[in-house]
Design a protein around this motif. Structure first.
Motif, PDB file in Angstrom:
ATOM      1  N   UNK A  42       1.967  -7.152  -5.246  1.00 50.86           N
ATOM      2  CA  UNK A  42       1.302  -6.945  -6.431  1.00 50.86           C
ATOM      3  C   UNK A  42      -0.096  -6.553  -6.647  1.00 50.86           C
ATOM      4  N   UNK A  43      -0.871  -7.224  -5.746  1.00 51.31           N
ATOM      5  CA  UNK A  43      -2.396  -7.081  -5.478  1.00 51.31           C
ATOM      6  C   UNK A  43      -2.552  -5.538  -4.729  1.00 51.31           C
ATOM      7  N   UNK A  44      -1.595  -5.298  -3.920  1.00 50.94           N
ATOM      8  CA  UNK A  44      -1.640  -3.828  -3.376  1.00 50.94           C
ATOM      9  C   UNK A  44      -1.477  -2.837  -4.421  1.00 50.94           C
ATOM     10  N   UNK A  45      -0.702  -2.944  -5.281  1.00 48.62           N
ATOM     11  CA  UNK A  45      -0.260  -2.078  -6.219  1.00 48.62           C
ATOM     12  C   UNK A  45      -1.408  -2.158  -7.123  1.00 48.62           C
ATOM     13  N   UNK A  46      -1.948  -3.275  -7.502  1.00 52.10           N
ATOM     14  CA  UNK A  46      -3.045  -3.528  -8.584  1.00 52.10           C
ATOM     15  C   UNK A  46      -4.321  -2.483  -8.209  1.00 52.10           C
ATOM     16  N   UNK A  47      -4.653  -2.714  -6.916  1.00 56.04           N
ATOM     17  CA  UNK A  47      -5.803  -1.948  -6.368  1.00 56.04           C
ATOM     18  C   UNK A  47      -5.619  -0.552  -5.893  1.00 56.04           C
ATOM     19  N   UNK A  48      -4.210  -0.168  -5.796  1.00 55.77           N
ATOM     20  CA  UNK A  48      -3.932   0.861  -5.287  1.00 55.77           C
ATOM     21  C   UNK A  48      -4.224   1.224  -3.797  1.00 55.77           C
ATOM     22  N   UNK A  49      -3.622   0.393  -3.070  1.00 54.94           N
ATOM     23  CA  UNK A  49      -3.570   0.659  -1.350  1.00 54.94           C
ATOM     24  C   UNK A  49      -2.053   0.479  -0.842  1.00 54.94           C
ATOM     25  N   UNK A  50      -1.927   0.862   0.274  1.00 51.75           N
ATOM     26  CA  UNK A  50      -0.497   0.843   0.775  1.00 51.75           C
ATOM     27  C   UNK A  50       0.054  -0.551   0.806  1.00 51.75           C
ATOM     28  N   UNK A  51      -0.981  -1.457   1.354  1.00 54.80           N
ATOM     29  CA  UNK A  51      -0.629  -2.879   1.658  1.00 54.80           C
ATOM     30  C   UNK A  51      -1.643  -3.820   1.702  1.00 54.80           C
ATOM     31  N   UNK A  52      -0.873  -5.170   1.811  1.00 54.99           N
ATOM     32  CA  UNK A  52      -2.246  -6.415   1.822  1.00 54.99           C
ATOM     33  C   UNK A  52      -1.541  -7.535   2.559  1.00 54.99           C
ATOM     34  N   UNK A  53      -2.200  -8.374   2.983  1.00 55.27           N
ATOM     35  CA  UNK A  53      -1.760  -9.520   4.114  1.00 55.27           C
ATOM     36  C   UNK A  53      -2.707 -10.602   3.368  1.00 55.27           C
ATOM     37  N   UNK A  54      -1.880 -11.527   2.889  1.00 57.45           N
ATOM     38  CA  UNK A  54      -2.494 -12.943   1.842  1.00 57.45           C
ATOM     39  C   UNK A  54      -2.977 -13.900   3.192  1.00 57.45           C
ATOM     40  N   UNK A  55      -4.117 -14.292   3.190  1.00 51.43           N
ATOM     41  CA  UNK A  55      -4.786 -15.219   4.100  1.00 51.43           C
ATOM     42  C   UNK A  55      -5.285 -16.335   3.297  1.00 51.43           C
ATOM     43  N   UNK A  56      -5.702 -17.542   4.301  1.00 52.03           N
ATOM     44  CA  UNK A  56      -6.298 -18.806   3.724  1.00 52.03           C
ATOM     45  C   UNK A  56      -7.550 -18.424   3.112  1.00 52.03           C
TER      46      UNK A  56
END
Ligand SMILES: *Cc1c(COP(=O)(O)O)cnc(C)c1O
Length: 379
Positions: A42-56
């Motif tokens: 959902x975050x990747x879609x919101x900002x318009x990038x291919x992908x995201x990795x959730x971290x601490x």
């Protein structure tokens, strides 16, 4: 005494509980799980990038970005000087040396002319930096076209620290999506929060896969526990990712609220001779995470520190602008490139700036109180 008026505090939208409950009902309390995957998507879609990795944390995201870029002992990394120390700490975690770059007046962010000079000097010494960390302060995007142009010319990768600028745009493109890697923070004071957390974003899906591998103790594919490189415990938990999913639903609303808070301050206070506000660069849209004003010492006799004391006495939380990193004792001796020979912009911003309460939960009446205290103090 009346309730303390805060700088910026967690503001739940009401949807968070739904995702947390899902985590509980499906017994996905352990780290990782469906909320993590969905939050990343959902975050990747919101900002318009291919992908995201959730971290601490946002700090962990910067550390992973530098790791992926191969930053190590003996390397140097250019970094904005006017920022929170978390922007630069991972440079030291990697065993590299930070080189600090001053701000310019239009955005308060990295000065392209100072960056150019830093590159020219590094190039003449035959030692280019391994990466450049560009920070977007208080929601305002840096001059990304100019800065990216310089970094691309020298073929050096950019990590965009968008910890404070989620929801902001530069020429219609979301802040945090310009460099090879971008990072966001969901610490409690940020525009949306998971109590603590961060996100690494990129268009390079292979690199993000490797980031997830490093962030989960770098476990090799084997039946037993096997490790070929040093990893980290940097992943975001499935419960906290649930909070993040709920928060993402109210992000645009938070941006509107923060912008309305800024506009009310600006309308009421910029009438005072000597008070100016953080600019918004043309073709950019700031989330106005914090409303920040400057007090011109030639026109206003009371110092920012005295103003902070007055506000604190009224149970109002306000803060100075970040102390530039090139002035921090821990970074003594590090190289620094000022905006121009006779002007160090970040130091002036530090000396004259005040971050005003910008809490999206602040009521109209509370903000009126802040404004009235300031009108009485500054006039
Ligand atoms: C908050 C912040 C960070 C660090 O984020 P954490 O999630 O607190 O680790 C990094 N850079 C900037 C500019 C920040 O404001």
């Amino acid at each position: 005494m009346s309730e303390r008026i805060l700088l910026s505090s967690p503001h739940m939208g009401g949807y968070e509980q739904k995702y947390i409950n899902e985590a509980f009902e499906t017994n996905w309390i352990a780290p990782l799980g469906p909320n993590v995957d969905e939050f990343e998507k959902e975050l990747a879609e919101y900002v318009g990038v291919n992908g995201a990795a959730a971290v601490s944390s946002g700090t962990a995201a910067i550390d992973l970005a530098l790791n992926l870029l191969g930053v190590g002992t003996g390397d140097s990394v250019f970094c904005s000087s006017l920022t929170f120390i978390a922007s630069a700490n991972p440079i030291v975690y990697r065993g590299a040396t930070p080189v600090f770059i001053d701000s310019e007046w239009d955005t308060w962010n990295m000065s392209p002319q100072a960056l150019e000079r830093a590159f020219m000097e590094a190039d003449s010494e035959g030692k280019l930096p391994k990466a450049v960390i560009i920070v977007n302060l208080y929601g305002q995007s840096a001059k990304m076209d100019d800065l990216m142009g310089i970094c691309n010319r020298y073929d050096v990768a950019v990590v965009e620290d968008a910890a404070e600028s989620l929801g902001s745009t530069y020429k219609g493109k979301k802040s945090g999506t310009f460099g090879k890697y971008g990072i966001y923070s969901f610490n409690g004071n940020k525009i949306i929060t998971t109590s603590g957390g961060g996100m690494l974003v990129s268009d390079d899906l292979e690199a993000l896969k490797h980031a997830r591998f490093l962030a989960t103790q770098a476990r090799d594919t084997a039946k037993h526990y096997q490790h070929s490189v040093i990893g980290y415990n940097y992943r975001l938990s499935n419960v906290l990712a649930g909070i993040g999913r709920g928060q993402l639903e109210v992000l645009d609303e938070r941006v509107s609220q923060k912008r309305a808070i800024f506009e009310r301050y600006e309308k009421a206070l910029s009438l005072i001779d000597g008070v100016t506000f953080m600019p918004e660069l043309e073709e950019t849209f700031s989330n106005r995470w914090l409303s920040v004003m400057l007090l011109d010492p030639d026109k206003i006799k009371i110092s920012p520190y005295e103003v902070l004391d007055v506000l604190n006495g009224e149970n109002i939380e306000a803060r100075p602008v970040w102390k530039p990193l090139h002035l921090q004792p821990v970074f003594e001796g590090c190289k620094f490139y000022p905006h121009s020979e006779d002007e160090t912009v970040s130091e002036i911003l530090f000396e004259q700036g005040i971050c005003l309460p910008s809490d999206s939960k602040m009521t109209f009446e509370q903000q009126e109180k802040v404004i009235n205290v300031l009108l009485n103090t500054l006039k």
